[in-house]
Structure formats: C-alpha cells, structure tokens
Motif scaffolding. Structure first.
Motif, PDB file in Angstrom:
ATOM      1  N   PHE A 298     -26.627 -18.319 -22.694  1.00  0.00           N
ATOM      2  CA  PHE A 298     -25.860 -19.304 -23.465  1.00  0.00           C
ATOM      3  C   PHE A 298     -25.513 -20.580 -22.871  1.00  0.00           C
ATOM      4  N   GLU A 299     -26.045 -20.744 -21.573  1.00  0.00           N
ATOM      5  CA  GLU A 299     -25.611 -21.735 -20.907  1.00  0.00           C
ATOM      6  C   GLU A 299     -25.989 -23.237 -21.717  1.00  0.00           C
ATOM      7  N   GLU A 300     -27.101 -23.198 -22.228  1.00  0.00           N
ATOM      8  CA  GLU A 300     -27.522 -24.636 -22.904  1.00  0.00           C
ATOM      9  C   GLU A 300     -26.544 -24.970 -24.188  1.00  0.00           C
ATOM     10  N   LEU A 301     -26.073 -23.820 -24.844  1.00  0.00           N
ATOM     11  CA  LEU A 301     -25.116 -24.078 -25.878  1.00  0.00           C
ATOM     12  C   LEU A 301     -23.784 -24.309 -25.539  1.00  0.00           C
ATOM     13  N   ILE A 302     -23.348 -23.740 -24.305  1.00  0.00           N
ATOM     14  CA  ILE A 302     -22.245 -24.183 -23.588  1.00  0.00           C
ATOM     15  C   ILE A 302     -22.070 -25.427 -23.192  1.00  0.00           C
ATOM     16  N   LEU A 307     -17.947 -26.873 -23.242  1.00  0.00           N
ATOM     17  CA  LEU A 307     -17.026 -25.915 -23.070  1.00  0.00           C
ATOM     18  C   LEU A 307     -16.653 -25.488 -21.766  1.00  0.00           C
ATOM     19  N   THR A 308     -15.206 -25.306 -21.560  1.00  0.00           N
ATOM     20  CA  THR A 308     -14.735 -24.926 -20.465  1.00  0.00           C
ATOM     21  C   THR A 308     -14.708 -23.480 -20.167  1.00  0.00           C
ATOM     22  N   GLY A 335     -21.117 -14.775 -28.426  1.00  0.00           N
ATOM     23  CA  GLY A 335     -21.576 -15.870 -29.394  1.00  0.00           C
ATOM     24  C   GLY A 335     -20.803 -16.420 -30.305  1.00  0.00           C
ATOM     25  N   ASN A 336     -19.703 -15.565 -30.652  1.00  0.00           N
ATOM     26  CA  ASN A 336     -18.727 -16.098 -31.729  1.00  0.00           C
ATOM     27  C   ASN A 336     -17.794 -17.085 -31.039  1.00  0.00           C
ATOM     28  N   ALA A 337     -17.595 -16.882 -29.841  1.00  0.00           N
ATOM     29  CA  ALA A 337     -16.481 -17.629 -29.038  1.00  0.00           C
ATOM     30  C   ALA A 337     -16.943 -18.988 -28.882  1.00  0.00           C
TER      31      ALA A 337
END
Length: 422
Positions: A298-302, A307-308, A335-337
C-alpha cells in the motif's frame, strides 16, 4: 452445578433428616427401655423390702437406715395404695457430682405405723451406657450414610457415563467432520433414544452442510465465468474509438458495477467458507511480517495521501490463524485505515504477541453499533464504493478463531483492536 453433584446433594438433603430422625427415634426408644427396666427393678426391690419389713421387729436397725438407695421415714401421711415413680438428681459422693436417679416412693404401714419408703437406683452407669450406644449409633449411621452416598455417586456416574460421552462428542463437533461422529448403543433405553436422535440430527446437519457448501462453491464458480466474459467484452468496447462520450461513460459505469459484483461474489464465497470452517489452523503466521508486507504493497496509496505511519510492534507475533485469513484481516483493516483517511492523516499500528490494533484519523463520524459488523450496511455515513462485507468478514474471522474484535472512536480516531484472549 453438575448433574451428578446435584443428585448427590438432593440425596444428601433427603437422607440426612431421615437418618437424624431415625437416630432420635432409636435414642428415645432405647432410653425409654432403660428407664422401664430400671422401674421394674425398683418395683421388684419394693416387693422384697415389703416382705422383709413384715418380718422385721419394731426395734430393727432397718427402721433407722438411710442411704441414697433406701430410706424409711415415719410419716403422718395416709397409706398409698400405689407407688410413685420419678426421676431425681442427687449429689453422689463417689462421683462428686449431681447424678441422675430413678426413684420409687410410697407410704406404707408397718406394725400399725405409717412410713415413707423411698427406693432409688443410680442412672449414671445407664447414662454412660446410653452415651456409648449413641456414639456407636452415630458412627454406624455416619458410616452407612457415607457408604450410601459413595455407592450412589459411583452408580450414578456409571449410569450417566453414556450421557457424558455423547455430550463430549457434541461439544467437539466440527461441521466438516460430522460424518465421522457416531453415538454408540448403550444398555439404557433413554440414552439409546437420545443417541438415535443425535445420530439423525448430525446426519441431517451434515447433509445440509454438504449441500450448502457445494451450492455455494458451484454458484460462485459458475458466476465467475460470465462475469469475466462480460468484463472482457466491456474492456474491448472501452477501446472502441467510434463510441460517443456518453456511450463510454455508460460502459465504464457498467464495468465498475461488474467489478463490484465480482468482489461481492468473492467475499460472499469467502464468508461461506469461513462459516463452514474450511480454514483450519495448520501453522501460525507471523503478524509482524504480514503487516510489513501490506505496508509495502500500500506504499503508493500511503504516499498519495501523504499519510504518517506510526508503528509500535514486537519483532515476531505468531497468531493462531490460517495464513490466507491473516492476509485478509490485515489487508482489510489497513486498507480501510488508508481508504477512509484524509490528506496528511495518521495511522497508528500497535502489535503485541496477543493484541493487534490499527487506529486512523478520519473525517467520517463514528460507526453506529447496530451497523458496525452488519453485512451491506456501509454505504451510508460516508462509506461509499463498498459492498459492506469487509468488517463482516473480519468479525467472522474473529468469531471462528475465538478472537475478540472491538471498535472504538474518540476525537476523530477510529480504532479496531483484535485480541487472542491469551
């Protein structure tokens, strides 16, 4: 309270009053017989003394004799035709204490003069005898009661053994192993009826389970093929340059809905498999490794939401879960977070050997308790583009593996916590 203990207690409550009543009855009967025998001895002694006094001279020393056992005293009272028996307590020098006596008294006439004749017999030895008898009775009754209770316990345990055997099998039942469960024939008619009913019930449940499992798998499998064909056809249409913008929008909307339907089909199949316990624990995957894996995925979405990520995790955390379900649990929660967070938001991850929690900031309000883990309930309250099965799947995983899943909301932070209970 266990059935065997309950029957023993009830038996004890019934037998104790009966044994106590029997002991008091025997004590009273024995005391009465002792007193009756003593009174008969006093009457016989009286007759012998009367015969002797009729032959004794007026100046005989017997008329001045006075002891605890015999006393003859001149009196003005009229002669009594019947003697009087009673119990008295007098000081006995040999015992140096007050001692019980049975006493016979009667006014008699000797040589024309009236005398009060008193005969007594000590009851102290007879009381000692009664005490000894009572001790023997208590010992015998206690031993008998203990023997009866012990016998009743062993007999009841043997009689109820088939019941507890059937109960143990019921408690260890697993849907995928129902065909191997058989309740044996016993020598008790009622237990045979119970076991026959249980055999019929487990056979019906196993048949229904097998049919439902096959139907679910077949339906999911058969649905995937037309869904895949429809998606591929729509993908080809999206590449057609001759279509108008309105047609492309309609096709794109249909494509998105088909994808959503495909995910829904997959999730419903997954729920059915979890409910049917088709994911046994064969190994304990490391939750720390799993979290790091999905943080990387999920690195790309983060990065897109800037996000921190704050982590507080142990080095290794083996959990009693199926690896595939561990993947689903971590990916859904993380994923929800990410999905429902806002730009420049924060995600806190805490992991111990028996606790795993993910907290995230969000502009969405608290999830109502009656909608939290319900299926198809997440489209409202800001939860869009969701089939409403993510949290339901996590809850089902928790229930199937005896885990505890809790949700909390405070000051814009949503927190989901999973505990093993160890």
């Amino acid at each position: 309270m266990k059935l065997l203990t309950k029957t023993t207690v009830y038996f004890l409550l019934i037998m104790l009053p009966i044994f106590a009543g029997g002991a008091f009855y025997l004590f009273g009967k024995f005391s009465k017989e002792i007193k009756h025998e003593t009174d008969e001895e006093l009457v016989n002694d009286k007759l012998q003394w009367l015969r002797y006094l009729d032959t004794a001279g007026i100046n005989s020393p017997i008329f001045t004799l006075s002891t605890l056992e015999f006393n003859l005293t001149p009196t003005d009272l009229p002669v009594q035709s019947r003697h009087k028996l009673s119990g008295v307590t007098l000081y006995q020098e040999t015992e140096d204490s007050e001692s019980p006596f049975r006493q016979l008294s009667q006014v008699i006439s000797i040589h024309g003069k009236n005398y009060q004749m008193v005969l007594r017999k000590s009851m102290i030895e007879k009381d000692d005898l009664i005490k000894n008898v009572i001790q023997v009775m208590l010992f015998a009754f206690s031993g008998l009661l203990f023997f009866v209770l012990l016998s009743n316990w062993f007999i009841s345990k043997k009689i109820w053994k088939p019941f507890y055997s059937s109960l143990d099998k019921i408690q260890r039942l697993q849907l995928n192993k129902l065909e191997a469960v058989t309740f044996e024939h016993t020598d008790t008619h009622e237990f045979n009826q119970l076991n026959a009913a249980l055999n019929n019930m487990t056979n019906r449940v196993h048949t229904d389970y097998t049919n439902m499992k096959e139907l679910t798998e077949d339906a999911a499998h058969e649905m995937q093929t037309p869904l895949a064909i429809a998606q591929s056809k729509l993908e080809l249409l999206l590449q057609d340059d001759t279509l108008s913008e309105e047609q492309l929008k309609a096709i794109l909307l249909s494509y998105d809905e088909l994808q959503r339907l495909s995910r829904l089909n997959h999730n419903l199949l997954l729920l059915a498999k979890i409910e049917n316990q088709q994911y046994p624990v064969t190994e304990q995957p490391d939750l720390h490794t799993m979290v790091e894996k999905y943080l990387l995925l999920f690195e790309e979405l983060i990065r897109e939401k800037q996000l921190t990520i704050q982590k507080e995790m142990v080095d290794t955390a083996p959990w009693p879960l199926h690896p595939a379900l561990t993947d689903i649990m971590v990916s859904n929660l993380l994923g929800n977070a990410i999905k429902y967070n806002y730009l420049h938001g924060t995600i806190n991850i805490r992991l111990t050997t028996n606790s795993f929690s993910i907290s995230n900031t969000s502009q969405i309000h608290e999830i109502p308790a009656d909608m939290l883990f319900q299926r198809f309930k997440k489209q409202s309250n800001g939860y869009t583009n969701s089939n409403g099965l993510g949290l339901a799947i996590i809850k089902k995983i928790a229930d199937s593996y005896q885990l505890t899943l809790t949700y909390g909301y405070e000051n814009g932070w949503h927190t989901f916590t999973m505990n093993t209970g160890l």
